[in-house]
Motif scaffolding. Structure first.
Motif, mmCIF file in Angstrom:
data_model
loop_
_atom_site.group_PDB
_atom_site.id
_atom_site.type_symbol
_atom_site.label_atom_id
_atom_site.label_comp_id
_atom_site.label_asym_id
_atom_site.label_seq_id
_atom_site.Cartn_x
_atom_site.Cartn_y
_atom_site.Cartn_z
ATOM 1 N N LEU A 1 0.852 -1.192 0.000
ATOM 2 C CA LEU A 1 0.000 0.000 0.000
ATOM 3 C C LEU A 1 0.882 1.234 0.000
ATOM 4 C CD1 LEU A 1 -3.188 0.570 2.093
ATOM 5 C CD2 LEU A 1 -1.395 2.295 2.125
ATOM 6 N N THR A 2 0.491 2.252 -0.752
ATOM 7 C CA THR A 2 1.264 3.495 -0.783
ATOM 8 C C THR A 2 0.385 4.678 -0.386
ATOM 9 O OG1 THR A 2 0.798 3.949 -3.129
ATOM 10 C CG2 THR A 2 2.729 2.603 -2.628
ATOM 11 N N ALA B 1 4.181 -5.514 -12.150
ATOM 12 C CA ALA B 1 4.732 -6.836 -11.858
ATOM 13 C C ALA B 1 3.627 -7.825 -11.476
ATOM 14 C CB ALA B 1 5.755 -6.741 -10.736
ATOM 15 N N ASP B 2 2.363 -7.420 -11.678
ATOM 16 C CA ASP B 2 1.205 -8.264 -11.363
ATOM 17 C C ASP B 2 1.148 -8.636 -9.889
ATOM 18 O OD1 ASP B 2 0.141 -8.320 -13.960
ATOM 19 O OD2 ASP B 2 1.506 -9.926 -14.553
ATOM 20 N N ARG B 3 1.532 -7.675 -9.044
ATOM 21 C CA ARG B 3 1.439 -7.871 -7.593
ATOM 22 C C ARG B 3 0.412 -6.894 -7.043
ATOM 23 N NH1 ARG B 3 6.601 -9.969 -6.209
ATOM 24 N NH2 ARG B 3 6.181 -9.687 -3.988
ATOM 25 N N ASP B 4 -0.242 -7.278 -5.954
ATOM 26 C CA ASP B 4 -1.303 -6.468 -5.377
ATOM 27 C C ASP B 4 -0.757 -5.170 -4.795
ATOM 28 O OD1 ASP B 4 -3.231 -8.341 -6.004
ATOM 29 O OD2 ASP B 4 -3.168 -9.320 -4.044
ATOM 30 N N THR B 5 -1.432 -4.076 -5.103
ATOM 31 C CA THR B 5 -1.060 -2.775 -4.561
ATOM 32 C C THR B 5 -2.280 -1.889 -4.494
ATOM 33 O OG1 THR B 5 0.490 -0.897 -4.782
ATOM 34 C CG2 THR B 5 -0.491 -1.771 -6.811
ATOM 35 N N LEU B 6 -2.241 -0.895 -3.633
ATOM 36 C CA LEU B 6 -3.304 0.086 -3.504
ATOM 37 C C LEU B 6 -2.667 1.435 -3.243
ATOM 38 C CD1 LEU B 6 -6.394 0.731 -3.229
ATOM 39 C CD2 LEU B 6 -6.089 0.414 -0.757
ATOM 40 N N ALA B 7 -3.047 2.442 -4.031
ATOM 41 C CA ALA B 7 -2.521 3.794 -3.860
ATOM 42 C C ALA B 7 -3.550 4.649 -3.138
ATOM 43 C CB ALA B 7 -2.187 4.404 -5.218
ATOM 44 N N VAL B 8 -3.136 5.261 -2.031
ATOM 45 C CA VAL B 8 -3.998 6.146 -1.252
ATOM 46 C C VAL B 8 -3.467 7.564 -1.380
ATOM 47 C CG1 VAL B 8 -4.823 6.721 1.064
ATOM 48 C CG2 VAL B 8 -4.650 4.323 0.355
ATOM 49 N N LEU C 1 -5.206 1.247 -12.170
ATOM 50 C CA LEU C 1 -4.477 1.132 -10.901
ATOM 51 C C LEU C 1 -5.448 1.305 -9.739
ATOM 52 C CD1 LEU C 1 -1.617 0.843 -9.612
ATOM 53 C CD2 LEU C 1 -1.631 3.337 -9.398
ATOM 54 N N ALA C 2 -5.488 0.339 -8.836
ATOM 55 C CA ALA C 2 -6.386 0.400 -7.678
ATOM 56 C C ALA C 2 -5.990 1.570 -6.779
ATOM 57 C CB ALA C 2 -6.328 -0.908 -6.903
ATOM 58 N N HIS C 3 -6.968 2.379 -6.382
ATOM 59 C CA HIS C 3 -6.681 3.535 -5.545
ATOM 60 C C HIS C 3 -7.906 3.936 -4.732
ATOM 61 C CE1 HIS C 3 -8.426 5.226 -9.243
ATOM 62 N NE2 HIS C 3 -8.872 6.199 -8.480
ATOM 63 N N VAL D 1 -5.703 4.978 5.404
ATOM 64 C CA VAL D 1 -4.526 4.118 5.298
ATOM 65 C C VAL D 1 -4.595 2.992 6.320
ATOM 66 C CG1 VAL D 1 -2.029 4.018 5.663
ATOM 67 C CG2 VAL D 1 -3.007 5.853 4.288
ATOM 68 N N ALA D 2 -4.933 3.321 7.564
ATOM 69 C CA ALA D 2 -5.013 2.295 8.600
ATOM 70 C C ALA D 2 -6.077 1.255 8.265
ATOM 71 C CB ALA D 2 -5.299 2.947 9.950
#
Length: 401
Positions: free
Chosen positions: A3-4, A50-57, A75-77, A121-122
Motif C-alpha cells: 500500500l502506498t 509486476a502483477d502484484r497487489d497494490t493500492l494507492a492512497v 491502478l487500484a486507488h 490508510v489504517a
C-alpha cells in the motif's frame, strides 16, 4: 499487498527536446506525454506492472485528472476528497539525459483531511505486507505528517512494515517513529546525518573542512531540519555548496556511505531499522544494523531519470515480498531503477524490462560486520553462476516530489 500513501500527488507532464534547453528562446518538443504521478503512485504503478497487489492512497476528488488517469490505467486507488485540484509537475528532458523538473507546491490539506487520510490508510493496511509513505508534503502540512501516519498504522493489531521516501524536515521528523526502511539519496542522507548531529561521527565531515564550503554559501540556502535523535556533535546548518560536496563524496564511495548509514542505524534514540541509500551513478547501498551491500549496474543510455528512485524502491520491496534475501532484493532494486531511467516520462518498468543479472552486489564493511566475500551478480533465482557479472554504473536521480 504493498500500500502506498502519496500526500502530494500530481499530474506529471514530460516534454522531450531535441537539444539542450535554450533559456529565453522558443523551442519545439519532439515528444510530450503525461502520467498520474507522485512518489507513492509511481511505486504502486511499478508494483502493479509486476502483477502484484497494490493500492494507492492519496488526497483528491474523483474527477481530478490524476485520479481519472489512474482509472484509465486500471491502478487500484482510494482517495479523500479535498475540493481543490491536484498539482501539475513539468519535466523537460534533453538528449543527453539531463532532466529539469518544475514542481508546483500543491494544495493545502486541512487537519480533517489529514486525519481522514490516516484513517483510510489504517483501514486499508490491515493485511498489507508494506506501507510506503512517499513524496513531499503540501503547503501548510506539518513536518511530522509521516511520523503521525506511522503511529496510526502501528496501532493495528498486526501492523505492516513501513517504508518512508521523502526528504528534508519531513524525513528527519519521520525518524522519531522509527520506520522499518528509509530510502534517501546522497543529499537527503547528508541532510539527515546533519539533523541527527552525526556528520563527524560518520566520517563525512572533519573539523578542518567543516566550514570550507558552507562559508562561501548564501546563508539563505542553509538547510534547517528537525533533529530525530540525540545528537553526538553540534548541529550547524549545511550550506548548499557543502551539501553538494558531501553528496558527491557519498556517491563516489559506497564504503563511506556504508559507514554513514551504519552510524545512523546505531545512533542513540529513534532511528530507522534499515536504509536503502541511492547514489545516482554510483548505484545503491543497502544497510542493516549488522550488514551492508553495494549494488551497481553497467553504464547505459539514460532517457529520463524521473521516477527512477521510485522504481528502485518498488523493485526492492518486490524482492523482499517475493521471499528474496536482502542482497538479492537490492540487486532487483538497482535493476528496476536502471530500467526506469531508460523509459520516457515518468515511466515504470515491467519485469521484462529488468536485468538483475547485470547488477553486481558487493558486501561492505560496517563497524558491526567485517567485510567478507566478493562481488556477485544476482538474479531473482539464486544461483552460483556469476558468468553474467558486469562492472559499471547506471545514472539515477530522484527527489521528494
Amino acid at each position: 499487498m504493498i500500500l502506498t500513501l502519496t500526500a502530494n500527488p500530481g499530474l506529471d507532464r514530460t516534454i522531450e527536446l531535441s537539444g539542450p534547453v535554450l533559456r529565453g528562446q522558443v523551442q519545439r518538443a519532439v515528444w510530450a506525454g503525461q502520467q498520474p504521478g507522485g512518489k507513492g503512485v509511481n511505486v504502486s504503478r511499478a508494483v502493479a506492472a509486476a502483477d502484484r497487489d497494490t493500492l494507492a492512497v492519496m488526497p483528491g476528488d474523483i474527477d481530478d485528472p490524476v485520479l481519472t488517469g489512474l482509472d484509465a490505467i486500471g491502478l487500484a486507488h482510494h482517495s479523500v476528497p479535498t475540493g481543490t485540484p491536484l498539482r501539475s509537475n513539468i519535466t523537460v528532458t534533453e538528449p543527453d539525459g539531463t532532466t529539469t523538473k518544475i514542481n508546483e507546491p500543491g494544495s493545502p490539506l486541512s487537519p480533517q483531511t489529514q486525519n481522514a487520510l490516516f484513517d483510510l490508510v489504517a483501514e486499508q493496511a490491515a493485511g498489507a505486507s508494506w506501507v510506503v509513505l512517499a513524496g513531499s508534503l503540501p503547503p501548510g502540512v506539518d513536518d511530522d505528517f509521516y511520523a503521525r501516519a506511522i503511529e496510526r498504522i502501528r496501532q493495528l493489531d498486526i501492523p505492516p512494515l513501513i517504508a518512508v521516501d521523502t526528504s528534508g524536515a519531513p524525513l528527519a521528523a519521520a525518524l522519531t517513529a522509527s520506520p522499518d526502511l528509509i530510502k534517501p539519496n546522497a543529499e537527503e542522507l547528508a541532510e539527515l546525518l546533519n539533523a541527527a548531529g552525526l556528520l563527524h561521527a560518520s566520517g563525512i565531515r572533519d573539523d578542518s573542512r567543516a566550514h570550507s564550503d558552507s562559508d562561501m554559501s548564501d546563508p539563505s540556502d542553509a538547510v534547517e531540519l528537525h533533529r530525530p535523535a540525540e545528537p553526538s556533535d553540534a548541529v550547524e546548518p549545511l550550506g548548499t555548496a557543502e551539501l553538494h560536496t558531501i553528496a558527491d563524496r557519498l556517491e563516489s564511495s559506497p564504503q563511506l556511505t556504508a559507514r554513514a548509514t551504519s552510524t545512523l542505524l546505531t545512533a542513540r534514540g529513534p532511528r530507522p531499522r534499515s536504509i536503502l541509500a541511492t547514489l545516482g551513478a554510483g548505484g545503491a547501498v543497502l544497510a542493516q544494523p549488522d550488514a551492508a551491500w553495494h549494488a551497481q549496474h553497467p553504464p547505459m543510455e539514460v532517457v529520463s531519470t524521473v521516477g527512477a528512485g521510485d522504481s528502485t524502491l518498488a523493485g526492492y520491496l518486490l524482492g523482499l515480498t517475493g521471499g528474496r534475501e536482502p542482497d538479492v532484493a537490492l540487486a532487483r532494486a538497482v535493476a528496476y531503477g536502471a530500467a526506469a531511467a531508460r523509459l520516457r516520462g515518468t515511466g515504470v518498468p515491467s519485469p521484462a524490462d529488468v536485468r538483475t543479472d547485470a547488477v553486481t552486489v558487493t558486501p561492505l564493511e560496517t563497524p558491526a560486520a567485517p567485510l567478507t566475500g566478493s562481488p556477485t551478480a544476482l538474479t531473482d533465482t539464486p544461483t552460483d553462476d556469476t558468468s553474467h557479472r558486469h562492472e559499471g554504473t547506471a545514472p539515477e536521480a530522484e527527489e521528494a516530489r
